[in-house]
Design an enzyme around this catalytic site. Sequence first.
Site, PDB file in Angstrom:
ATOM      1  CE1 TYR A   1      -3.272  -2.997   0.756  1.00 25.10           C
ATOM      2  CE2 TYR A   1      -2.280  -2.976   2.961  1.00 25.10           C
ATOM      3  CZ  TYR A   1      -3.222  -3.509   1.991  1.00 25.10           C
ATOM      4  OH  TYR A   1      -3.883  -4.736   2.226  1.00 25.10           O
TER       5      TYR A   1
ATOM      6  CG  ASP B   1     -13.540 -11.975   7.407  1.00 24.69           C
ATOM      7  OD1 ASP B   1     -12.597 -12.455   8.311  1.00 24.69           O
ATOM      8  OD2 ASP B   1     -13.024 -11.327   6.305  1.00 24.69           O
TER       9      ASP B   1
ATOM     10  CE  LYS C   1      -5.380  -8.860   9.606  1.00 26.90           C
ATOM     11  NZ  LYS C   1      -6.405  -8.550   8.983  1.00 26.90           N
TER      12      LYS C   1
ATOM     13  CE1 TYR D   1      -8.495  -5.197   2.521  1.00 32.52           C
ATOM     14  CE2 TYR D   1      -8.366  -6.840   4.504  1.00 32.52           C
ATOM     15  CZ  TYR D   1      -7.929  -6.285   3.191  1.00 32.52           C
ATOM     16  OH  TYR D   1      -6.697  -6.855   2.795  1.00 32.52           O
TER      17      TYR D   1
HETATM   18  C1  LIG Z   1      -6.667  -8.932   7.361  1.00 34.43           C
HETATM   19  C2  LIG Z   1      -8.057  -9.511   7.162  1.00 34.43           C
HETATM   20  C3  LIG Z   1      -8.095 -10.183   6.060  1.00 34.43           C
HETATM   21  C4  LIG Z   1      -7.178 -10.728   5.115  1.00 34.43           C
HETATM   22  O1  LIG Z   1      -5.965 -11.308   5.568  1.00 34.43           O
HETATM   23  P1  LIG Z   1      -4.545 -11.609   4.988  1.00 34.43           P
HETATM   24  O2  LIG Z   1      -4.019 -12.590   5.817  1.00 34.43           O
HETATM   25  O3  LIG Z   1      -4.096  -9.981   5.115  1.00 34.43           O
HETATM   26  O4  LIG Z   1      -4.917 -12.056   3.573  1.00 34.43           O
HETATM   27  C5  LIG Z   1      -9.473 -10.809   5.571  1.00 34.43           C
HETATM   28  N1  LIG Z   1     -10.328 -10.303   6.340  1.00 34.43           N
HETATM   29  C6  LIG Z   1     -10.509  -9.424   7.656  1.00 34.43           C
HETATM   30  C7  LIG Z   1     -11.575  -9.356   8.487  1.00 34.43           C
HETATM   31  C8  LIG Z   1      -9.110  -9.110   7.819  1.00 34.43           C
HETATM   32  O5  LIG Z   1      -9.073  -8.044   8.717  1.00 34.43           O
END
Ligand SMILES: *Cc1c(COP(=O)(O)O)cnc(C)c1O
Length: 423
Positions: free
Chosen positions: A20, A242, A271, A148
């Site tokens: 980015y 998610d 994460k 996101y």
């Molecule tokens: C960070 C994130 C992703 C993507 O994860 P990466 O390991 O960066 O590919 C997907 N969904 C959410 C809610 C996130 O915070």
Amino acid sequence: MASLTPDWLEPGFKHIWLPYTQMQTAKTPIPVIAAKGARLILADGRELIDGIASWWTVAHGYRHPHIENAIKKQLETIPHVMLGGLAHRPAFTLAARLAALLPDPLERVFFSDSGSVAVEVALKMAMQYWLNKGQKARTKIVSFKGGYHGDTLGTMAICDPEEGMHAMFAGALLPQYVVDLPDTPERRAAFAGLLRTHANEIAAVIVEPMVQGAGGMRMMSPETLNAIADETRKAGNLLIFDEIFTGFGRTGKMFAMEHAEAVPDIVCLGKAISGGFLPLAATVAARHVFEAFLSDSSSTALMHGPTFMGNALACAAANASLDLFEREPRLVHALHIQSRLKAALEPLRAVPGVRDVRVLGAIGAVELDRLDKDDLRSRFLTEGVWIRPFGNIVYVTPPLTINEAEVAQLTSAIVKVISAVYR
Ligand SMILES: *Cc1c(COP(=O)(O)O)cnc(C)c1O
């Protein structure tokens, strides 16, 4: 005497491409030579309190000895073997432990190595679930503005189309339904209407439960989350949560879905799953989703398999991280962080230019009318804290082990910098 600038920095900076980042104007990034607890130790000897926990991953602080030891021990037997046709203890143990932690009927764990891929797998799972049931047209995904879900082609299409980072790719993406969160009766009716009208083409609804993270630390009520779940069920669609940002204690509960009653058909984890040590992610399916892939034919098998899926070192780290959640009062501590963030940040509402203050668990966000990212970032460095505003948000998501004095240093830096800039 050792130079303050490491000898690898400039030669590497000529060749590395940063995330980015406009590389033409990019300043040399800050060299870190060590990390411990909630602190980053820089090459010039300075220490920064980490307000971001390395993109929300470092749940137990840097270099927690229990996780370090687990990785070292794993290294003595298997660093990695393929998961196709072979089994090893860390991945199999972790799958069973994740299934036990998540609410019933979430019980089948598919490993991958990044969050974006965990979401891609969830989307494929949802589509193939319907294909396996003979419903070939159900390939569309419904997601929410402000959301996101990753940076890959499939996930970009379900991120916020305007405020997200991917607007320029619009022409290359699969068209999906990205709608308003149903946080008012009108919006709920519109959401229900969309699901009804397009029932035969929708495979699943995906949402970040309770907090939309990278889209701006926007929080929703448990009622909104339950409304999403209820309408999705009524329409007969699959529901995907998610939890890549919110999982593993970030919101004060192990999983954000525990703030509401809703249980999804598929959940994505990533994460903080390995405590911030190694890349790992997982897509966990409910029993009925998994069962749609069972048949006499290989044609209904889930067609996915990342090379490094279930990496033994990463799974060993994740198992050790779960030990710590069991043994140490991590979630209680997250709630202490929540009270301190609230007490310190709420008064900022009185500062002109501050639009909103939002706190949940170990997430604190201040939304401003506008901000100069670069100016604020350098002011935070001067204060000895690592805080990186994005959009019009200044936020902190520290390691869940951060101590009281360190939280105070983060919040007083925010108060000082915002008050100085928006005076
Ligand atoms: C960070 C994130 C992703 C993507 O994860 P990466 O390991 O960066 O590919 C997907 N969904 C959410 C809610 C996130 O915070």
